[in-house]
Design a protein around this motif. Structure first.
Motif, PDB file in Angstrom:
ATOM      1  N   GLY A 145       0.405  52.924  34.200  1.00  0.00           N
ATOM      2  CA  GLY A 145       0.594  52.650  32.795  1.00  0.00           C
ATOM      3  C   GLY A 145      -0.475  52.872  32.096  1.00  0.00           C
ATOM      4  N   PRO A 146      -0.648  52.084  30.689  1.00  0.00           N
ATOM      5  CA  PRO A 146      -1.624  52.112  30.025  1.00  0.00           C
ATOM      6  C   PRO A 146      -2.936  51.441  30.289  1.00  0.00           C
ATOM      7  CG  PRO A 146       0.022  50.824  29.112  1.00  0.00           C
ATOM      8  CD  PRO A 146       0.649  51.285  30.222  1.00  0.00           C
ATOM      9  N   ASP A 147      -2.726  50.453  31.112  1.00  0.00           N
ATOM     10  CA  ASP A 147      -4.019  49.597  31.308  1.00  0.00           C
ATOM     11  C   ASP A 147      -4.926  50.037  32.552  1.00  0.00           C
ATOM     12  OD1 ASP A 147      -3.210  48.123  28.944  1.00  0.00           O
ATOM     13  OD2 ASP A 147      -1.697  47.052  30.315  1.00  0.00           O
ATOM     14  N   LEU A 148      -4.406  50.978  33.370  1.00  0.00           N
ATOM     15  CA  LEU A 148      -5.223  51.427  34.533  1.00  0.00           C
ATOM     16  C   LEU A 148      -5.170  52.789  34.575  1.00  0.00           C
ATOM     17  CD1 LEU A 148      -6.687  50.433  37.225  1.00  0.00           C
ATOM     18  CD2 LEU A 148      -4.160  50.507  38.340  1.00  0.00           C
ATOM     19  N   HIS A 149      -6.430  53.396  35.004  1.00  0.00           N
ATOM     20  CA  HIS A 149      -6.363  54.812  35.329  1.00  0.00           C
ATOM     21  C   HIS A 149      -7.240  54.985  36.633  1.00  0.00           C
ATOM     22  CE1 HIS A 149      -7.040  59.253  34.039  1.00  0.00           C
ATOM     23  NE2 HIS A 149      -8.079  58.972  35.025  1.00  0.00           N
ATOM     24  N   THR A 150      -6.434  55.246  37.669  1.00  0.00           N
ATOM     25  CA  THR A 150      -6.883  55.624  38.903  1.00  0.00           C
ATOM     26  C   THR A 150      -7.475  56.720  38.954  1.00  0.00           C
ATOM     27  OG1 THR A 150      -5.402  54.100  39.924  1.00  0.00           O
ATOM     28  CG2 THR A 150      -6.485  55.617  41.206  1.00  0.00           C
ATOM     29  N   PRO A 151      -8.648  57.012  39.186  1.00  0.00           N
ATOM     30  CA  PRO A 151      -9.389  58.604  39.320  1.00  0.00           C
ATOM     31  C   PRO A 151      -8.780  59.427  40.206  1.00  0.00           C
ATOM     32  CG  PRO A 151     -11.092  56.943  39.037  1.00  0.00           C
ATOM     33  CD  PRO A 151      -9.765  56.079  39.375  1.00  0.00           C
ATOM     34  N   VAL A 152      -8.596  60.594  39.964  1.00  0.00           N
ATOM     35  CA  VAL A 152      -7.925  61.497  40.832  1.00  0.00           C
ATOM     36  C   VAL A 152      -8.700  62.690  41.234  1.00  0.00           C
ATOM     37  CG1 VAL A 152      -5.948  63.318  40.844  1.00  0.00           C
ATOM     38  CG2 VAL A 152      -5.346  61.060  39.941  1.00  0.00           C
ATOM     39  N   VAL A 153      -9.055  62.950  42.435  1.00  0.00           N
ATOM     40  CA  VAL A 153      -9.687  63.938  42.913  1.00  0.00           C
ATOM     41  C   VAL A 153      -8.829  64.920  43.625  1.00  0.00           C
ATOM     42  CG1 VAL A 153     -11.773  64.399  44.317  1.00  0.00           C
ATOM     43  CG2 VAL A 153     -11.405  62.148  43.210  1.00  0.00           C
ATOM     44  N   VAL A 154      -9.001  66.389  42.974  1.00  0.00           N
ATOM     45  CA  VAL A 154      -7.877  67.233  43.648  1.00  0.00           C
ATOM     46  C   VAL A 154      -8.677  68.271  44.404  1.00  0.00           C
ATOM     47  CG1 VAL A 154      -6.440  69.036  43.044  1.00  0.00           C
ATOM     48  CG2 VAL A 154      -6.031  66.933  41.847  1.00  0.00           C
ATOM     49  N   ALA A 155      -8.462  68.782  45.466  1.00  0.00           N
ATOM     50  CA  ALA A 155      -9.241  69.839  46.202  1.00  0.00           C
ATOM     51  C   ALA A 155      -8.580  71.096  46.071  1.00  0.00           C
ATOM     52  CB  ALA A 155      -8.817  69.607  47.821  1.00  0.00           C
ATOM     53  N   ALA A 156      -9.385  72.094  45.493  1.00  0.00           N
ATOM     54  CA  ALA A 156      -8.828  73.291  44.792  1.00  0.00           C
ATOM     55  C   ALA A 156      -9.443  74.442  45.627  1.00  0.00           C
ATOM     56  CB  ALA A 156      -9.212  73.326  43.374  1.00  0.00           C
TER      57      ALA A 156
END
Length: 276
Positions: A145-156
């Motif tokens: 939602g608007p109040d939390l930003h879970t960092p996302v780490v993507v293997a490429a």
């Protein structure tokens, strides 16, 4: 997550450790505390079914053992579980650690088709696996939602996964084991030209030692060195510092992830470079 030094466009270094549970819980708990005491920023767990405990519960314990550490997956293999399940677990870990969790995710290890068949799971095409990664990230953003930003780490690895990671990730893992330094730097430079983001290196070999869960037992270390692969770092801390500064200057790599077996060896380099 570390921010960018806006005066130079260079991100400060941070360091993570892949710390699977190999020698029992007491030894692993001690290891997590030593990692924290040595200045590393993040403890990470691999996603290999049946070889060790699942990453989510293990990371929840690690977060309580060392409240100063971030925790994360390195990385969820998207074909192993539904996108909604990955998102729910990741959002839950982000909430329970008060924002210290990072969701690492990728389309899965090369050659994992047999593991999928044994688990009764469909063997998706490469494009299908990337779609699963996209779906998991989208589901996580909805849960946050608007109040939390879970960092996302993507293997490429290939161009399509780099394009997806450049679009959606906070951090891109440069997972290109067979390519030369020049190829890895080329892909990283192209990603950074699109937008500002953190670039991570998966360093599977330090000196002559391969790290568990980061490279296979048949890894040809001499061949990697011949290609000047970024999978390898020298064990001498001074040489490692010089090499990491070069990698950041050439490709923008500032988040360095090594195996737990090398954490003590590289601790002096970590102490010198963290936050710099």
């Amino acid at each position: 997550m570390t921010g960018t030094d806006t005066s130079s466009g260079v991100r400060p270094f941070r360091f993570g450790v892949v710390a699977p549970i190999l020698n029992g819980l007491p030894a692993w708990r001690d290891q997590v505390r030593r990692i924290a005491d040595s200045g590393y920023s993040t403890v990470l767990m691999p996603d290999v079914q049946q070889w060790q405990p699942a990453p989510g519960p293990a990371l929840a314990i690690a977060a309580t053992l060392a409240p100063e550490l971030r925790v994360g997956t390195w990385v969820y293999a998207s074909p192993l579980r539904a996108a909604s399940s990955v998102a729910w677990e990741s959002h839950s870990l982000s909430v329970l650690t008060e924002g210290r969790f990072e969701m690492g995710i990728g389309p899965g290890r090369p050659g994992m088709e047999e593991e999928l068949r044994q688990s009764g799971l469909p063997v998706a095409t490469p494009s299908g696996r990337l779609a699963q990664v996209r779906d998991a990230i989208s589901a996580l953003r909805e849960l946050d939602g608007p109040d939390l930003h879970t960092p996302v780490v993507v293997a490429a690895r290939g161009p399509k996964s780099w394009a997806l990671a450049t679009e959606l990730a906070d951090t891109i893992i440069c997972a290109v084991p067979s390519e030369s330094r020049d190829e890895a730097v080329r892909m990283a430079t192209a990603a950074r030209a699109t937008r500002d983001m953190e670039l991570a290196l998966h360093v599977a070999v330090v000196g002559d030692e391969r790290s568990a869960f980061m490279a296979g037992p048949d890894t040809d270390i001499a061949a990697l060195r011949a290609k000047d692969s970024l999978l390898v770092l020298p064990a001498d801390p001074k040489a490692a510092v010089e090499e990491l500064l070069r990698r950041r200057e050439e490709g923008g790599f500032s988040y360095i992830v090594i195996g737990a077996n090398a954490a003590e060896v590289l601790a002096p380099a970590v102490a010198e470079l963290t936050g710099r």
